[in-house]
Design an enzyme around this catalytic site. Sequence first.
Site, PDB file in Angstrom:
ATOM      1  N   LYS A  69       4.349   8.672   9.324  1.00  0.00           N
ATOM      2  CA  LYS A  69       3.982   6.754  10.124  1.00  0.00           C
ATOM      3  C   LYS A  69       5.256   6.671  10.010  1.00  0.00           C
ATOM      4  O   LYS A  69       6.814   7.229   9.552  1.00  0.00           O
ATOM      5  CB  LYS A  69       3.707   6.207   9.143  1.00  0.00           C
ATOM      6  N   HIS A 127      -0.061   7.559   3.068  1.00  0.00           N
ATOM      7  CA  HIS A 127      -0.574   7.934   2.094  1.00  0.00           C
ATOM      8  C   HIS A 127      -1.412   6.889   1.313  1.00  0.00           C
ATOM      9  O   HIS A 127      -1.985   7.879   0.080  1.00  0.00           O
ATOM     10  CB  HIS A 127       1.808   8.111   1.451  1.00  0.00           C
ATOM     11  N   HIS A 156      -1.478   0.469   5.404  1.00  0.00           N
ATOM     12  CA  HIS A 156      -2.129   0.649   4.128  1.00  0.00           C
ATOM     13  C   HIS A 156      -3.169  -0.564   4.444  1.00  0.00           C
ATOM     14  O   HIS A 156      -4.065  -0.054   3.578  1.00  0.00           O
ATOM     15  CB  HIS A 156      -1.422   0.489   2.640  1.00  0.00           C
ATOM     16  N   LYS A 214       3.992  -4.700  -9.653  1.00  0.00           N
ATOM     17  CA  LYS A 214       3.879  -3.406  -8.609  1.00  0.00           C
ATOM     18  C   LYS A 214       2.980  -3.454  -8.734  1.00  0.00           C
ATOM     19  O   LYS A 214       2.599  -2.744  -9.949  1.00  0.00           O
ATOM     20  CB  LYS A 214       4.502  -2.455  -9.127  1.00  0.00           C
TER      21      LYS A 214
HETATM   22  C1  BG6 Z   1       5.635   3.462   2.528  1.00  0.00           C
HETATM   23  C2  BG6 Z   1       6.402   1.378   3.046  1.00  0.00           C
HETATM   24  O1  BG6 Z   1       4.682   3.565   3.162  1.00  0.00           O
HETATM   25  O2  BG6 Z   1       5.003   2.276   1.143  1.00  0.00           O
HETATM   26  C3  BG6 Z   1       7.533   1.430   2.227  1.00  0.00           C
HETATM   27  O3  BG6 Z   1       6.856   2.077   4.114  1.00  0.00           O
HETATM   28  C4  BG6 Z   1       6.520   1.257   0.956  1.00  0.00           C
HETATM   29  O4  BG6 Z   1       8.178   0.226   2.400  1.00  0.00           O
HETATM   30  C5  BG6 Z   1       5.255   1.920   0.023  1.00  0.00           C
HETATM   31  O5  BG6 Z   1       7.208   0.843  -0.674  1.00  0.00           O
HETATM   32  C6  BG6 Z   1       4.790   1.674  -0.668  1.00  0.00           C
HETATM   33  O6  BG6 Z   1       4.458   2.948  -1.204  1.00  0.00           O
HETATM   34  P1  BG6 Z   1       3.520   3.033  -2.962  1.00  0.00           P
HETATM   35  O7  BG6 Z   1       2.592   4.418  -3.249  1.00  0.00           O
HETATM   36  O8  BG6 Z   1       4.541   2.978  -3.603  1.00  0.00           O
HETATM   37  O9  BG6 Z   1       2.755   1.665  -3.298  1.00  0.00           O
END
Ligand code: BG6
Length: 494
Positions: free
Chosen positions: A157, A187, A249, A344
Amino acid sequence: MSKNNQPTTIVIFGATGDLTQRKLIPGLFSLFCKGLLPDRFAIVGFSRTDWSDDDFRQQMLAGMEELAPEMLNEAKWPDFAPHLHYLPGDATEPAAYDTLQTRLTELEDGSANRLYYLSTAPRFFEPIVTLLGEAGMVAAAESESETAVWRRVVIEKPFGHDLASAQALNQVVHAVLNEDQIYRIDHYLAKETVQNLLVFRFANTMFEPIWNRNFIDHVQITVAETVDVGHRADYYDQSGVMRDMFQNHLMQLLALVAMEPPAAFDADAIRDEKVKTMRAIRPLTTAEICRQTVRAQYEGYRDTEGVATDSETATYAALELYIDNWRWRGVPFYLQSGKALAHKVSEIIVQFKEPPHMMFTIPPDEPIPANYLALCLQPHEGFHQRIELKEPGRAVKLRSVDMDFRYEALFQPESVPEAYETLLNNALEGDATLFTRGDGIEAAWRIIDDVLAAWQSDKAPPVVSYAPGSWGPDEAAELLGKKRRRWHHGCVSQ
Ligand code: BG6
């Protein structure tokens, strides 16, 4: 996970980039340690930097030591390292593909499958796919034993930066590849609990009968991050949270939560349903977007190196969307995501309706309690069903409690594979279920394009600010508050 034992070569374009060290090599190494790579395989890094095979091996080992030490099995690395090879070259030069083809033919010494992984900056996706096509390197060939070998291309992406560019990119890749050769990465789809959403919804009979407008008041999807833009300002200030997180996402999570039951657990059946759902999202007028969206920037963002001092890029956004079909008509879906937030956490809250009549006494300033289901995607994977109970004692006093299921209580943390490991395994296996299809990408961009266009208009909502470490701007709370709702963080306190 399973293993395909045909000889296979994995070519990584952009092999000197961060993603290769951080995710791709650790994911491939983990598959190797689990015996899930074919007996004969090669991983070939391709990039402009002038490295040798040995440089590549050392850099990848150093990368794993620093970035993924928990995945580094030192006893097995010496067996893995000889499979790593490197070829310097310019992926925009046709001649480089002759050199690459020659090197691959030498290494393969016979017929072999090939997975080309495009881990480059997005502007290189088009030239690489075109040049692979011109060099005849992506047409599936027949092996000497007449067993078909395959050619697949994984595309990182972002896939386009708006609908028009995503359509143009789809055209370029479709001119060279069949859709079943293309693996577009998101992902989030490979996160264990995101996959569990399908099992949760469609292997249990309890939830599906109430998973609709008759019982559900609204749905919230939150993907919150504590990190700020860090060193990624060059990329981030051009994309912002809508392109970086919502288009991919959050829209994928929305589709999985809201889609109809697929007829089969296969890539096309699932992706058909997701696309149908995304296409049913009500297009918003500019005026609605201004009323139903919040955009914000964390304080200090404009002081970041690489960010324009007058940048209007949103690092946080909240949206209220509606899906116009029989299941969901009238049920708001609230989506929010941002950087530099309090926790998070990625969670989906399915808020059920209030009881139609409350016969118990509720303190006057408290809302009537309503059940919700919190689906916790990360970091504490699991789910919690919020229900009401009577507190012990003579008075009838209600108390909200959670019925919990946590992955960590039942499974070892190492039994949950990292998302990239799952994706690499699935691409090698030819299972595209967890990858996005061309029409799905375009359906998501249609929604995001409308929002971004409205944000450029003279009616755009202002870019408000929020304190780093908070839960976002007050306006986000008001978006729900004006309808007597509030954001829940059902997965945070667990
Ligand atoms: C990525 C984004 O696709 O996903 C990032 O480009 C983001 O900015 C990340 O931090 C978050 O992924 P995860 O797996 O840490 O939630």
